[in-house]
Scaffold this motif. Structure first.
Motif, PDB file in Angstrom:
ATOM      1  N   ASP A 131       2.451  10.142   6.022  1.00  0.00           N
ATOM      2  CA  ASP A 131       1.775  11.440   5.996  1.00  0.00           C
ATOM      3  C   ASP A 131       2.591  12.590   6.591  1.00  0.00           C
ATOM      4  O   ASP A 131       2.676  13.653   5.967  1.00  0.00           O
ATOM      5  N   GLN A 172       1.440  17.749  -7.605  1.00  0.00           N
ATOM      6  CA  GLN A 172       1.754  16.728  -6.601  1.00  0.00           C
ATOM      7  C   GLN A 172       1.012  16.999  -5.294  1.00  0.00           C
ATOM      8  O   GLN A 172       0.435  16.084  -4.694  1.00  0.00           O
ATOM      9  N   LEU A 218      -7.079  14.574 -13.388  1.00  0.00           N
ATOM     10  CA  LEU A 218      -7.231  14.721 -11.939  1.00  0.00           C
ATOM     11  C   LEU A 218      -8.122  15.915 -11.620  1.00  0.00           C
ATOM     12  O   LEU A 218      -8.968  15.846 -10.719  1.00  0.00           O
ATOM     13  N   LYS A 220     -11.636  14.850 -11.865  1.00  0.00           N
ATOM     14  CA  LYS A 220     -12.056  14.012 -10.734  1.00  0.00           C
ATOM     15  C   LYS A 220     -12.341  14.857  -9.490  1.00  0.00           C
ATOM     16  O   LYS A 220     -13.302  14.594  -8.756  1.00  0.00           O
ATOM     17  N   PHE A 262      -6.072  15.223  -2.541  1.00  0.00           N
ATOM     18  CA  PHE A 262      -7.271  14.550  -3.057  1.00  0.00           C
ATOM     19  C   PHE A 262      -7.261  13.065  -2.705  1.00  0.00           C
ATOM     20  O   PHE A 262      -8.250  12.528  -2.195  1.00  0.00           O
ATOM     21  N   THR A 263      -6.152  12.410  -2.946  1.00  0.00           N
ATOM     22  CA  THR A 263      -6.054  10.965  -2.717  1.00  0.00           C
ATOM     23  C   THR A 263      -6.217  10.611  -1.248  1.00  0.00           C
ATOM     24  O   THR A 263      -6.756   9.555  -0.908  1.00  0.00           O
ATOM     25  N   ASN A 264      -5.774  11.501  -0.371  1.00  0.00           N
ATOM     26  CA  ASN A 264      -5.793  11.206   1.060  1.00  0.00           C
ATOM     27  C   ASN A 264      -6.903  11.937   1.810  1.00  0.00           C
ATOM     28  O   ASN A 264      -6.839  12.088   3.032  1.00  0.00           O
ATOM     29  N   SER A 265      -7.927  12.365   1.058  1.00  0.00           N
ATOM     30  CA  SER A 265      -9.145  12.946   1.650  1.00  0.00           C
ATOM     31  C   SER A 265      -8.841  14.115   2.581  1.00  0.00           C
ATOM     32  O   SER A 265      -9.377  14.207   3.689  1.00  0.00           O
ATOM     33  N   THR A 267       0.873  -1.168   0.000  1.00  0.00           N
ATOM     34  CA  THR A 267       0.000   0.000   0.000  1.00  0.00           C
ATOM     35  C   THR A 267       0.914   1.223   0.000  1.00  0.00           C
ATOM     36  O   THR A 267       2.138   1.085  -0.067  1.00  0.00           O
ATOM     37  N   ASP A 268       0.321   2.413   0.105  1.00  0.00           N
ATOM     38  CA  ASP A 268       1.152   3.619   0.127  1.00  0.00           C
ATOM     39  C   ASP A 268       2.058   3.673   1.355  1.00  0.00           C
ATOM     40  O   ASP A 268       3.076   4.366   1.344  1.00  0.00           O
ATOM     41  N   SER A 310      -2.726  16.409  -5.774  1.00  0.00           N
ATOM     42  CA  SER A 310      -2.991  14.979  -5.910  1.00  0.00           C
ATOM     43  C   SER A 310      -2.959  14.293  -4.545  1.00  0.00           C
ATOM     44  O   SER A 310      -3.817  13.457  -4.238  1.00  0.00           O
ATOM     45  N   TYR A 311      -1.985  14.660  -3.721  1.00  0.00           N
ATOM     46  CA  TYR A 311      -1.888  14.040  -2.393  1.00  0.00           C
ATOM     47  C   TYR A 311      -3.090  14.425  -1.530  1.00  0.00           C
ATOM     48  O   TYR A 311      -3.663  13.577  -0.840  1.00  0.00           O
TER      49      TYR A 311
END
Length: 282
Positions: free
Chosen positions: A179, A203, A237, A240, A209-212, A155-156, A206-207
């Protein structure tokens, strides 16, 4: 005579030393191996030796149940971590540790020792443990002739370490704290500098968004990035995030733009991604 004797003795000593210092290269019975694996933002290195069954029964005989095993062969198996990690629910500070195990029929004890200098388990002391925890072994469908350590199920911020030999398999998870590192970089490189670099803005967005995290901030960064330097993947992106913010009209525009750019770049993956996104919006 004395001089001749001394010279002769010196020459003989040098020849003997050189002969003794030379060694014939031969294959190892248990070849050494080294794994360098990134887990999250942590570099994990494993140095170990790989014994083979060679017709022997391993667990319960060659490796007795209930006794400390070096988890490999020759010198102790050593795991090194570039940052703090969590294993078995316990914090392990950055550094190097010897991996030992106590195999059992239905339960294994995994041990990380602070002493990495031992030959195998000779001289092992529980007082030098960094941590120990129990795991349940499983039986493999095929025989593993040679002992193997591998990383999988990434996973990440985590990965599973799998140890397999003969018909036994034991897994445990390594977790890393990604994080704080990423957020510190975003603070330093994006927020504090108020950067206009489209790559950094993408970047960061994106981080987020991906990590809410803050969607509005993610959108602001990605919008600025795509306004300055649009790429089909960055505009995708943006679409999205616009969907997530309920901006359907804007999302359709961005998705169609990204698809057109992907078609021009002949990238079938992003063409398909945008087609699915457009269909979901409509």
């Amino acid at each position: 005579m004395n001089k001749k004797f001394n010279v002769g003795f010196l020459i003989l000593s040098m020849v003997s030393f050189l002969s003794f210092g030379q060694q014939i290269q031969m294959p190892q019975a248990s070849p050494s191996a080294k794994i360098i694996q990134r887990v999250g933002l942590t570099d994990v290195t494993v140095d170990y030796s790989r014994p083979s069954t060679k017709g022997r029964k391993i667990f319960g005989e060659l490796v007795p149940y209930g006794e400390v095993w070096r988890t490999g062969a020759n010198a102790a198996t050593v795991f090194s971590f570039s940052t703090d990690v969590t294993i078995g629910g316990q914090l392990v500070p950055a550094g190097s540790y010897a991996l030992y195990a106590i195999p059992g029929k239905n339960d294994w004890t995994i041990i990380f020792s602070k002493n990495t200098k031992l030959w195998g388990a000779i001289g092992y002391k529980p007082a030098e443990d960094q941590l120990r925890f129990n795991v349940e072994p499983s039986k493999t469908s095929k025989k593993y002739e040679t002992f193997e350590i591998a990383f999988n199920n990434f996973t990440d911020n985590s990965a599973v370490v799998s140890m397999k030999w003969e018909y036994a398999r034991v897994d445990f998870k390594i977790q890393t704290d990604v994080d704080p590192i990423v957020m510190a970089d975003i603070q330093k490189l994006v927020i504090d500098t108020q950067t206009t670099d489209p790559g950094l803005l993408f970047q960061a967005g994106s981080y987020y968004f991906t990590n809410s995290k803050d969607l509005n901030q993610a959108y602001a960064w990605v919008k600025t990035s795509t306004d300055m330097d649009p790429k089909y993947w960055t505009v995708h992106l943006r679409a999205k995030i616009e969907v997530a913010l309920g901006m359907k009209t804007e999302a359709l525009q961005s998705a169609n733009k990204s698809r057109a750019m992907a078609e021009e770049a002949k990238n079938p993956d992003y063409i398909a991604l945008n087609q699915r996104l457009i269909k979901s919006i409509k």
